[in-house]
Design a protein around this motif. Structure first.
Motif, PDB file in Angstrom:
ATOM      1  N   PRO A 104       0.822  -1.204   0.000  1.00  0.00           N
ATOM      2  CA  PRO A 104       0.000   0.000   0.000  1.00  0.00           C
ATOM      3  C   PRO A 104       0.859   1.258   0.000  1.00  0.00           C
ATOM      4  O   PRO A 104       2.086   1.197   0.105  1.00  0.00           O
ATOM      5  CB  PRO A 104      -0.768  -0.118   1.320  1.00  0.00           C
ATOM      6  CG  PRO A 104       0.207  -0.829   2.224  1.00  0.00           C
ATOM      7  CD  PRO A 104       0.897  -1.838   1.338  1.00  0.00           C
ATOM      8  N   ARG A 316      -5.163  -7.799   2.036  1.00  0.00           N
ATOM      9  CA  ARG A 316      -4.581  -6.510   1.646  1.00  0.00           C
ATOM     10  C   ARG A 316      -5.667  -5.531   1.225  1.00  0.00           C
ATOM     11  O   ARG A 316      -5.589  -4.336   1.486  1.00  0.00           O
ATOM     12  CB  ARG A 316      -3.579  -6.722   0.504  1.00  0.00           C
ATOM     13  CG  ARG A 316      -2.860  -5.474   0.045  1.00  0.00           C
ATOM     14  CD  ARG A 316      -1.898  -5.817  -1.084  1.00  0.00           C
ATOM     15  NE  ARG A 316      -2.567  -6.432  -2.206  1.00  0.00           N
ATOM     16  CZ  ARG A 316      -3.137  -5.761  -3.207  1.00  0.00           C
ATOM     17  NH1 ARG A 316      -3.118  -4.437  -3.210  1.00  0.00           N
ATOM     18  NH2 ARG A 316      -3.713  -6.391  -4.208  1.00  0.00           N
ATOM     19  N   GLN A 317      -6.678  -6.038   0.552  1.00  0.00           N
ATOM     20  CA  GLN A 317      -7.824  -5.239   0.155  1.00  0.00           C
ATOM     21  C   GLN A 317      -9.094  -5.932   0.620  1.00  0.00           C
ATOM     22  O   GLN A 317      -9.150  -7.164   0.692  1.00  0.00           O
ATOM     23  CB  GLN A 317      -7.874  -5.063  -1.370  1.00  0.00           C
ATOM     24  CG  GLN A 317      -6.742  -4.227  -1.932  1.00  0.00           C
ATOM     25  CD  GLN A 317      -6.823  -4.131  -3.452  1.00  0.00           C
ATOM     26  OE1 GLN A 317      -7.164  -5.096  -4.121  1.00  0.00           O
ATOM     27  NE2 GLN A 317      -6.493  -2.963  -3.989  1.00  0.00           N
ATOM     28  N   TRP A 363      -4.760   5.468  -0.296  1.00  0.00           N
ATOM     29  CA  TRP A 363      -5.312   4.671  -1.396  1.00  0.00           C
ATOM     30  C   TRP A 363      -4.729   5.164  -2.713  1.00  0.00           C
ATOM     31  O   TRP A 363      -4.159   6.256  -2.800  1.00  0.00           O
ATOM     32  CB  TRP A 363      -6.835   4.760  -1.426  1.00  0.00           C
ATOM     33  CG  TRP A 363      -7.378   6.134  -1.685  1.00  0.00           C
ATOM     34  CD1 TRP A 363      -7.723   6.687  -2.882  1.00  0.00           C
ATOM     35  CD2 TRP A 363      -7.634   7.154  -0.704  1.00  0.00           C
ATOM     36  NE1 TRP A 363      -8.177   7.972  -2.720  1.00  0.00           N
ATOM     37  CE2 TRP A 363      -8.127   8.280  -1.382  1.00  0.00           C
ATOM     38  CE3 TRP A 363      -7.483   7.225   0.689  1.00  0.00           C
ATOM     39  CZ2 TRP A 363      -8.481   9.464  -0.731  1.00  0.00           C
ATOM     40  CZ3 TRP A 363      -7.839   8.394   1.340  1.00  0.00           C
ATOM     41  CH2 TRP A 363      -8.333   9.488   0.643  1.00  0.00           C
ATOM     42  N   SER A 412      -6.278   1.625   2.643  1.00  0.00           N
ATOM     43  CA  SER A 412      -5.467   0.946   3.647  1.00  0.00           C
ATOM     44  C   SER A 412      -5.445   1.836   4.878  1.00  0.00           C
ATOM     45  O   SER A 412      -5.411   3.067   4.765  1.00  0.00           O
ATOM     46  CB  SER A 412      -4.044   0.721   3.141  1.00  0.00           C
ATOM     47  OG  SER A 412      -4.031  -0.113   2.006  1.00  0.00           O
TER      48      SER A 412
END
Length: 528
Positions: A104, A316-317, A363, A412
């Motif tokens: 990120p 992660r997402q 982001w 994130s």
């Protein structure tokens, strides 16, 4: 303006053959006690009435003596209850995954743990890179590669370049502590965690008590040399966590490898209480379905009389399954607003016993530009702004904007602090969600996805694995083969019987009510 190192960045291309056996292998996936054992030998050795509970000199006897074999190329990652085990396969896989997984955008002060004295000497992006030990040119080694860095008053973030997954990359740290293997990173989270749940450690009537207090390894501990000595002032400490995570942010010190699975062995339990085994996990999830699944895995190991390998990691997402409905998005809106108020209160009313903490969001926009904001009050706050003059012009997060369906896929989150008398800034990434996979006998597995609001996704089997690949490591499902073709899902009926999520959320999930004392007082004042 954002700063970019000179030189053209090339796309990293590597072979994915190692990842074909990342976590699982068709042969011997059940035990984890010995590398390279066949399924037949495991069955022959494990099928006796009781695992040996007693052992000489206080050591556990977990079946036949372990053979000292070296990991072969392409071998699976199998932690064992032995700190001297050869886990070269795990380390190789960790290095490869670290090189592949997208990272990120990080807050400017995430790395380095820079104290106020060092920060005062940072005048240019090049100064900042030097202070945190980052690379400035393509081809530099033994450093952290940075692609872009912004130090503008209204833009303060770091964008990493290609990650060298080896020790020279200064990002991923393969750690082994008796009970588990961790592909740990400077996000303060692992890319993946692997551990063994053994029936012999679940059945004894003499169970060790919970260690209770998290800490870091001593300087004599090999783990300290592996990670802590290399990122001084950057790793988590008790001052970052105690009296803050739970009291103000509703976050537990969530175990990755759970202590309850190893309570028969005090030495192993101790290692599960290191901060390298911690995730900032809402009490809502940690005391809800996450804990429920842990319990069921232990019970399944006992009922089958089989050791089970467990793998887990952060998402992660956030996958779409968690944000499709307005009800789901409202849960996230309440959670982020809870953290917004906590950030404002701690940035304003910090004291000698509680350091200031705040949450930052980052982001990537569709045009590849960077988005960045701080969760705090919209109105100017003279006390806060005097304490953090370099944050005054940074964007304040809009909770409604962050909690749209599109944005919840992108953002994130980072919990930051300015720690101690030296005001060292550092942070920990807060996962939006988690994945967990359990290996079962007969080449089967079960897979689950959960988010911080304690929702368990109605996704299983191959779809669950594909989501992990895409949402954790940024690869398409057909690019990476986690399983041998013969290893298949145990099926919804079996996996649901093993663990059925509790659809009723606990009081810990009532984010609008948590911290009603300090939070309520602030909200009343904010509304004036």
């Amino acid at each position: 303006m954002a700063w970019t190192p000179r030189g053209q960045w090339c796309c990293y291309v590597c072979t994915l053959s190692v990842l074909a056996t990342l976590l699982w292998d068709v042969n011997g996936i059940r035990t984890g006690l010995v590398v390279n054992r066949t399924s037949e030998s495991v069955l022959a050795e494990d099928n006796y009435e009781k695992r040996n509970h007693a052992a000489s000199a206080g050591e556990l006897a977990l079946g036949p003596p372990k053979k000292k074999t070296k990991a072969k190329v392409g071998a699976r990652c199998e932690p064992v209850l032995d700190n001297e085990a050869d886990l070269s396969a795990c380390r190789e896989i960790c290095s490869t995954v670290a090189s592949l997984a997208p990272q990120p955008i990080f807050p400017l002060h995430f790395f380095g743990g820079l104290k106020i004295q060092k920060r005062s000497k940072v005048k240019t992006p090049q100064d900042m890179l030097e202070k945190i030990g980052a690379c400035q040119r393509q081809g530099d080694i033994d450093c952290l590669q940075v692609k872009e860095l912004s130090m503008d008053e209204d833009k303060q973030w770091i964008r990493l370049g290609h990650i060298d997954g080896s020790e020279l990359g200064h990002f991923a740290y393969p750690l082994h502590a008796h009970a588990y293997f961790s592909c740990y990173t400077r996000t303060k989270l692992p890319l993946f965690k692997a551990w063994l749940v053994h029936p012999a450690l679940q059945e004894s009537e003499e169970r060790e008590k919970r260690e209770g207090n998290f800490k870091n390894p001593s300087r004599e501990d090999p783990l300290y040399e592996m990670y802590h000595s290399k990122v001084k002032d950057e790793f988590l400490t008790s001052g970052d966590v105690s009296g803050v995570w739970s009291e103000y942010f509703g976050l537990d010190q969530g175990h990755w490898a759970p202590d309850a699975a190893f309570r028969q062995d005090k030495a192993i339990v101790k290692t599960t209480y290191y901060y390298i085994n911690v995730s900032p996990q809402t009490a809502c999830l940690n005391r809800g379905n996450w804990e429920g699944l842990e319990k069921q895995v232990r019970e399944k190991s006992v009922s089958l009389q089989e050791p089970l390998q467990v793998y887990a990691g952060p998402l992660r997402q956030l996958p779409d399954t968690f944000v499709r409905t307005k009800t789901q998005r409202d849960m996230w809106r309440h959670l982020l607003d809870f953290w917004r108020v906590a950030s404002e209160v701690l940035m304003e009313t910090f004291s000698e016993t509680k350091d200031p903490h705040w949450v930052e969001a980052t982001w990537l926009n569709d045009d590849d530009s960077v988005g960045h904001c701080i969760l705090r009050a919209k109105k100017a706050n003279p006390v806060r702004d005097e304490r953090f003059p370099d944050f005054v012009k940074l964007p304040t997060c809009s909770i409604p904007k962050l909690t749209t369906r599109a944005m919840l896929h992108k953002i994130s989150l980072f919990l930051m602090t300015e720690a101690g008398a030296y005001k060292a800034r550092r942070g920990v990434r807060v996962p939006m969600g988690y994945w967990k996979v359990v290996n079962l006998p007969n080449n089967k597995y079960c897979c689950w996805l959960m988010d911080q609001t304690d929702e368990v996704a109605p996704v299983s089997g191959e779809a669950c694995l594909a989501t992990i690949k895409a949402s954790s490591w940024g690869t398409q499902a057909d690019e990476i083969k986690l399983f041998h073709p013969s290893v298949t899902s145990a099926g919804d009926e079996y996996c649901n019987a093993m663990f059925t999520p509790n659809p009723k959320r606990s009081v810990n999930c009532e984010f609008k009510e948590i911290g009603i004392g300090w939070r309520g007082a602030y909200i009343l004042r904010e509304g004036q």
